[in-house]
Design a protein around this motif. Structure first.
Motif, PDB file in Angstrom:
ATOM      1  N   HIS A  13       0.833  -1.205   0.000  1.00 54.85           N
ATOM      2  CA  HIS A  13       0.000   0.000   0.000  1.00 54.85           C
ATOM      3  C   HIS A  13       0.870   1.259   0.000  1.00 54.85           C
ATOM      4  O   HIS A  13       0.557   2.245  -0.684  1.00 54.85           O
ATOM      5  CB  HIS A  13      -0.930   0.003   1.217  1.00 54.85           C
ATOM      6  CG  HIS A  13      -2.191  -0.768   1.021  1.00 54.85           C
ATOM      7  ND1 HIS A  13      -3.072  -0.511  -0.010  1.00 54.85           N
ATOM      8  CD2 HIS A  13      -2.728  -1.800   1.725  1.00 54.85           C
ATOM      9  CE1 HIS A  13      -4.091  -1.338   0.061  1.00 54.85           C
ATOM     10  NE2 HIS A  13      -3.913  -2.134   1.100  1.00 54.85           N
ATOM     11  N   ALA A  14       1.960   1.242   0.771  1.00 53.49           N
ATOM     12  CA  ALA A  14       2.846   2.406   0.829  1.00 53.49           C
ATOM     13  C   ALA A  14       3.458   2.698  -0.535  1.00 53.49           C
ATOM     14  O   ALA A  14       3.557   3.856  -0.955  1.00 53.49           O
ATOM     15  CB  ALA A  14       3.949   2.173   1.868  1.00 53.49           C
ATOM     16  N   ILE A  15       3.860   1.665  -1.254  1.00 52.85           N
ATOM     17  CA  ILE A  15       4.424   1.849  -2.595  1.00 52.85           C
ATOM     18  C   ILE A  15       3.357   2.398  -3.547  1.00 52.85           C
ATOM     19  O   ILE A  15       3.622   3.289  -4.359  1.00 52.85           O
ATOM     20  CB  ILE A  15       4.991   0.524  -3.135  1.00 52.85           C
ATOM     21  CG1 ILE A  15       6.231   0.113  -2.334  1.00 52.85           C
ATOM     22  CG2 ILE A  15       5.349   0.649  -4.615  1.00 52.85           C
ATOM     23  CD1 ILE A  15       6.811  -1.220  -2.749  1.00 52.85           C
ATOM     24  N   SER A  16       2.142   1.889  -3.415  1.00 53.62           N
ATOM     25  CA  SER A  16       1.075   2.331  -4.324  1.00 53.62           C
ATOM     26  C   SER A  16       0.709   3.797  -4.117  1.00 53.62           C
ATOM     27  O   SER A  16       0.163   4.437  -5.021  1.00 53.62           O
ATOM     28  CB  SER A  16      -0.175   1.458  -4.136  1.00 53.62           C
ATOM     29  OG  SER A  16      -0.859   1.775  -2.945  1.00 53.62           O
ATOM     30  N   GLU A  17       1.027   4.335  -2.923  1.00 52.01           N
ATOM     31  CA  GLU A  17       0.666   5.716  -2.612  1.00 52.01           C
ATOM     32  C   GLU A  17       1.817   6.702  -2.810  1.00 52.01           C
ATOM     33  O   GLU A  17       1.680   7.887  -2.483  1.00 52.01           O
ATOM     34  CB  GLU A  17       0.169   5.788  -1.160  1.00 52.01           C
ATOM     35  CG  GLU A  17      -1.160   5.054  -0.962  1.00 52.01           C
ATOM     36  CD  GLU A  17      -1.561   4.935   0.496  1.00 52.01           C
ATOM     37  OE1 GLU A  17      -0.752   5.340   1.366  1.00 52.01           O
ATOM     38  OE2 GLU A  17      -2.671   4.443   0.765  1.00 52.01           O
ATOM     39  N   THR A  18       2.933   6.257  -3.381  1.00 52.03           N
ATOM     40  CA  THR A  18       4.083   7.155  -3.573  1.00 52.03           C
ATOM     41  C   THR A  18       3.909   8.097  -4.754  1.00 52.03           C
ATOM     42  O   THR A  18       4.711   9.005  -4.939  1.00 52.03           O
ATOM     43  CB  THR A  18       5.373   6.352  -3.790  1.00 52.03           C
ATOM     44  OG1 THR A  18       5.253   5.562  -4.992  1.00 52.03           O
ATOM     45  CG2 THR A  18       5.667   5.452  -2.596  1.00 52.03           C
ATOM     46  N   GLU A  19       2.914   7.860  -5.595  1.00 47.11           N
ATOM     47  CA  GLU A  19       2.670   8.651  -6.815  1.00 47.11           C
ATOM     48  C   GLU A  19       3.713   8.405  -7.891  1.00 47.11           C
ATOM     49  O   GLU A  19       3.749   9.088  -8.916  1.00 47.11           O
ATOM     50  CB  GLU A  19       2.600  10.155  -6.505  1.00 47.11           C
ATOM     51  CG  GLU A  19       1.509  10.529  -5.518  1.00 47.11           C
ATOM     52  CD  GLU A  19       1.377  12.025  -5.320  1.00 47.11           C
ATOM     53  OE1 GLU A  19       2.090  12.780  -5.984  1.00 47.11           O
ATOM     54  OE2 GLU A  19       0.544  12.428  -4.503  1.00 47.11           O
ATOM     55  N   GLN A  20       4.562   7.391  -7.710  1.00 50.02           N
ATOM     56  CA  GLN A  20       5.579   7.101  -8.718  1.00 50.02           C
ATOM     57  C   GLN A  20       5.038   6.226  -9.846  1.00 50.02           C
ATOM     58  O   GLN A  20       5.549   6.274 -10.962  1.00 50.02           O
ATOM     59  CB  GLN A  20       6.779   6.407  -8.061  1.00 50.02           C
ATOM     60  CG  GLN A  20       7.579   7.307  -7.140  1.00 50.02           C
ATOM     61  CD  GLN A  20       8.757   6.592  -6.510  1.00 50.02           C
ATOM     62  OE1 GLN A  20       8.646   6.035  -5.433  1.00 50.02           O
ATOM     63  NE2 GLN A  20       9.876   6.594  -7.185  1.00 50.02           N
ATOM     64  N   TYR A  21       4.030   5.414  -9.540  1.00 51.08           N
ATOM     65  CA  TYR A  21       3.541   4.446 -10.520  1.00 51.08           C
ATOM     66  C   TYR A  21       2.021   4.471 -10.615  1.00 51.08           C
ATOM     67  O   TYR A  21       1.328   4.733  -9.628  1.00 51.08           O
ATOM     68  CB  TYR A  21       4.012   3.030 -10.148  1.00 51.08           C
ATOM     69  CG  TYR A  21       5.514   2.917 -10.163  1.00 51.08           C
ATOM     70  CD1 TYR A  21       6.217   2.835 -11.365  1.00 51.08           C
ATOM     71  CD2 TYR A  21       6.240   2.946  -8.975  1.00 51.08           C
ATOM     72  CE1 TYR A  21       7.589   2.772 -11.377  1.00 51.08           C
ATOM     73  CE2 TYR A  21       7.617   2.883  -8.983  1.00 51.08           C
ATOM     74  CZ  TYR A  21       8.293   2.794 -10.186  1.00 51.08           C
ATOM     75  OH  TYR A  21       9.667   2.745 -10.207  1.00 51.08           O
ATOM     76  N   LYS A  22       1.543   4.176 -11.816  1.00 49.65           N
ATOM     77  CA  LYS A  22       0.107   4.037 -12.034  1.00 49.65           C
ATOM     78  C   LYS A  22      -0.325   2.581 -11.883  1.00 49.65           C
ATOM     79  O   LYS A  22      -1.489   2.295 -11.593  1.00 49.65           O
ATOM     80  CB  LYS A  22      -0.267   4.531 -13.436  1.00 49.65           C
ATOM     81  CG  LYS A  22      -0.036   6.014 -13.665  1.00 49.65           C
ATOM     82  CD  LYS A  22      -0.953   6.853 -12.797  1.00 49.65           C
ATOM     83  CE  LYS A  22      -0.810   8.333 -13.126  1.00 49.65           C
ATOM     84  NZ  LYS A  22      -1.678   9.173 -12.252  1.00 49.65           N
ATOM     85  N   ASN A  23       0.616   1.655 -12.109  1.00 50.65           N
ATOM     86  CA  ASN A  23       0.310   0.234 -12.025  1.00 50.65           C
ATOM     87  C   ASN A  23       1.401  -0.497 -11.254  1.00 50.65           C
ATOM     88  O   ASN A  23       2.596  -0.214 -11.445  1.00 50.65           O
ATOM     89  CB  ASN A  23       0.217  -0.396 -13.421  1.00 50.65           C
ATOM     90  CG  ASN A  23      -0.858   0.238 -14.279  1.00 50.65           C
ATOM     91  OD1 ASN A  23      -2.041  -0.012 -14.090  1.00 50.65           O
ATOM     92  ND2 ASN A  23      -0.452   1.068 -15.234  1.00 50.65           N
ATOM     93  N   ILE A  24       0.999  -1.427 -10.400  1.00 51.91           N
ATOM     94  CA  ILE A  24       1.932  -2.320  -9.716  1.00 51.91           C
ATOM     95  C   ILE A  24       1.497  -3.738 -10.042  1.00 51.91           C
ATOM     96  O   ILE A  24       0.335  -4.111  -9.829  1.00 51.91           O
ATOM     97  CB  ILE A  24       1.932  -2.099  -8.198  1.00 51.91           C
ATOM     98  CG1 ILE A  24       2.405  -0.677  -7.875  1.00 51.91           C
ATOM     99  CG2 ILE A  24       2.823  -3.124  -7.498  1.00 51.91           C
ATOM    100  CD1 ILE A  24       2.311  -0.322  -6.397  1.00 51.91           C
ATOM    101  N   ILE A  25       2.422  -4.535 -10.569  1.00 48.73           N
ATOM    102  CA  ILE A  25       2.129  -5.921 -10.942  1.00 48.73           C
ATOM    103  C   ILE A  25       2.856  -6.833  -9.965  1.00 48.73           C
ATOM    104  O   ILE A  25       4.087  -6.776  -9.844  1.00 48.73           O
ATOM    105  CB  ILE A  25       2.570  -6.233 -12.392  1.00 48.73           C
ATOM    106  CG1 ILE A  25       1.798  -5.356 -13.377  1.00 48.73           C
ATOM    107  CG2 ILE A  25       2.346  -7.700 -12.730  1.00 48.73           C
ATOM    108  CD1 ILE A  25       2.480  -4.056 -13.750  1.00 48.73           C
ATOM    109  N   LEU A  26       2.105  -7.661  -9.250  1.00 48.85           N
ATOM    110  CA  LEU A  26       2.668  -8.569  -8.254  1.00 48.85           C
ATOM    111  C   LEU A  26       2.678  -9.988  -8.821  1.00 48.85           C
ATOM    112  O   LEU A  26       1.625 -10.543  -9.153  1.00 48.85           O
ATOM    113  CB  LEU A  26       1.839  -8.542  -6.969  1.00 48.85           C
ATOM    114  CG  LEU A  26       1.596  -7.166  -6.326  1.00 48.85           C
ATOM    115  CD1 LEU A  26       0.778  -7.339  -5.042  1.00 48.85           C
ATOM    116  CD2 LEU A  26       2.916  -6.467  -6.025  1.00 48.85           C
TER     117      LEU A  26
END
Length: 340
Positions: free
Chosen positions: A232-245
Motif C-alpha cells: 500500500h505504501a508503494i502504491s501511494e508514492t505517486e511514482q507508478y500508475k500500475n503495480i504488478i505482483l
C-alpha cells in the motif's frame, strides 16, 4: 507533481545534458532536473530557489563552502577525490547514468528525516496480482509481458515474490540491493520509501522492477500484515500508475496479499486437474475471505508461447521481444486493452 529539484553542475555541457535527460525520463523519479555550467548561474538560481540534490563536478569544488545551504551534495569525479572532500559522497561520473541515480537516491533516502511525511495528492496505483495454484502455466511470462505492455502507456512496477525467480535470465544487471533491502528500509523509515524505491528500481523493456529477494528465507518469513502495508505504501508514492505482483506459494499467506489487489489474473491450463486445483483453492479461502478474492479474479488460459522463443540461444532481452510479438503476446495485449 515534482518531488523536488535535482541540479547538475558540470563544465561538460553534453555530459550534463545527457545525464539530466536520463533523470527526466526515468520512470517514477518525478524530480525537476536543472543543468548549470557556470557558477554565477547556479548562485543566482539559489538566491531565490532551493535545490534538493546537487551533483557537482570535482573541478568546481572550490565553491562547496558557499553551497552549504544545499542539503544533499554529491561530487562527480573522474578519479581519486581530494582528501579534503572525503566528507562528501563522491560518484565516478563516467559510470552508467542508472547506477549514478541509484547511488544518489539511496544516499538521499538515508539522509532524509524519518519525520518527513509526504502527503499523497493523487489516486494510489492500481495493484494487479498474477497468481495460480496451477504450476507451469506461464505465470511469470504473463506477469512480465503484462507489465511491459502497460508500461508503454503508464509508469508501472513489477515485483516478484517467487522463492527462486530465475530473474537473472532476463537481465544481467548487478543490482545494488533487492526486495529484502527495500522492505527493511520501509520498516525503519516508512515515510521515505519512495526515495529508496527509486534507488533500487531497475528497468526491463521500459518496465520498472525491484530485483527479487536472493534468499528464500526472506520470502517465507514475511508477515502478511507487514507485506500488505508495504505494498500500500508503494502504491501511494505517486511514482507508478500500475503495480504488478508476481505471487507464489512461497509466501506465508497468499490470500492476504491477493486481498490487497484490485484485479487478479489466474492463469491455468485446459486439463481437468488444473480446474480442480483452482476450485480447491477458492474453497479453502472462502471461509476467511468470503467471495472478495474470487469476485476480482479472472481465470485465463493463455496460449502456449512459440517453442522457438525458448531456444538455447535466446537471451532475456530477446525473449521478451519475441514473446510480445507471438500469439502469447497478442493475447496479453487484448487482456490489457480490456482492463486498462
Amino acid at each position: 507533481m515534482s518531488n523536488g529539484i535535482i541540479a547538475i553542475y558540470d563544465s561538460e555541457a553534453d555530459y550534463a545534458l545527457k545525464l539530466a535527460e536520463y533523470f527526466r525520463l526515468k520512470n517514477g523519479l518525478n524530480y525537476s532536473v536543472l543543468v548549470f555550467t557556470d557558477y554565477n548561474s547556479l548562485k543566482n538560481y539559489l538566491s531565490e530557489n532551493e535545490i534538493d540534490i546537487l551533483l557537482i563536478s570535482e573541478e568546481f569544488c572550490m565553491y562547496i563552502e558557499e553551497l552549504q545551504n544545499v542539503p544533499n551534495l554529491f561530487i562527480l569525479t573522474d578519479g581519486n577525490i581530494n582528501a579534503a572532500l572525503k566528507q562528501y559522497t563522491s560518484l565516478y561520473k563516467y559510470q552508467s547514468a542508472d547506477r549514478i541515480l541509484r547511488e544518489v537516491m539511496s544516499c538521499y533516502a538515508l539522509s532524509c528525516s524519518k519525520e518527513r511525511i509526504t502527503v499523497s495528492t493523487s489516486a494510489p496505483a492500481k495493484i494487479t496480482g498474477i497468481y495460480s495454484p496451477v504450476k507451469r502455466c506461464g505465470k511469470t511470462s504473463l506477469a512480465l509481458a503484462y507489465g511491459c505492455i502497460v508500461s508503454m502507456a503508464e509508469n508501472s512496477l513489477y515485483i516478484n515474490f517467487e522463492e527462486y525467480s530465475g530473474f537473472s535470465f532476463f537481465t544481467d544487471d548487478s543490482p545494488s540491493g533487492d526486495l529484502s533491502d527495500l522492505l527493511y528500509f520501509y520498516r525503519q523509515n516508512p515515510s521515505n520509501v519512495a526515495k529508496k524505491l527509486t534507488a533500487l528500481s531497475c528497468t526491463y523493456h521500459n518496465l520498472n522492477y525491484i530485483p527479487p529477494m536472493q534468499f528464500s528465507y526472506d520470502i517465507k518469513n514475511m508477515e502478511s500484515e507487514d507485506l500488505n502495508h508495504f505494498i500500500h505504501a508503494i502504491s501511494e508514492t505517486e511514482q507508478y500508475k500500475n503495480i504488478i505482483l508476481d505471487i507464489s506459494d512461497s509466501l506465508k499467506d497468499v490470500p492476504a496479499l491477493l486481498s490487497v489487489c484490485d484485479k487478479i489474473f489466474m492463469p491455468s491450463t485446459k486439463d481437468a486437474i488444473s480446474q480442480l486445483k483452482i476450485d480447491e483453492f477458492f474453497k479453502s479461502i472462502s471461509a476467511l475471505y468470503n467471495s472478495s478474492i474470487k469476485d476480482k479474479t479472472e481465470i485465463i488460459i493463455p496460449p502456449y508461447a512459440d517453442p522457438c522463443i525458448f531456444s538455447d540461444t535466446t537471451t532475456g532481452h530477446d525473449f521478451m521481444e519475441k514473446l510480445l510479438f507471438s500469439k502469447f503476446g497478442a493475447y496479453i495485449r487484448e487482456l490489457t486493452a480490456k482492463h486498462c
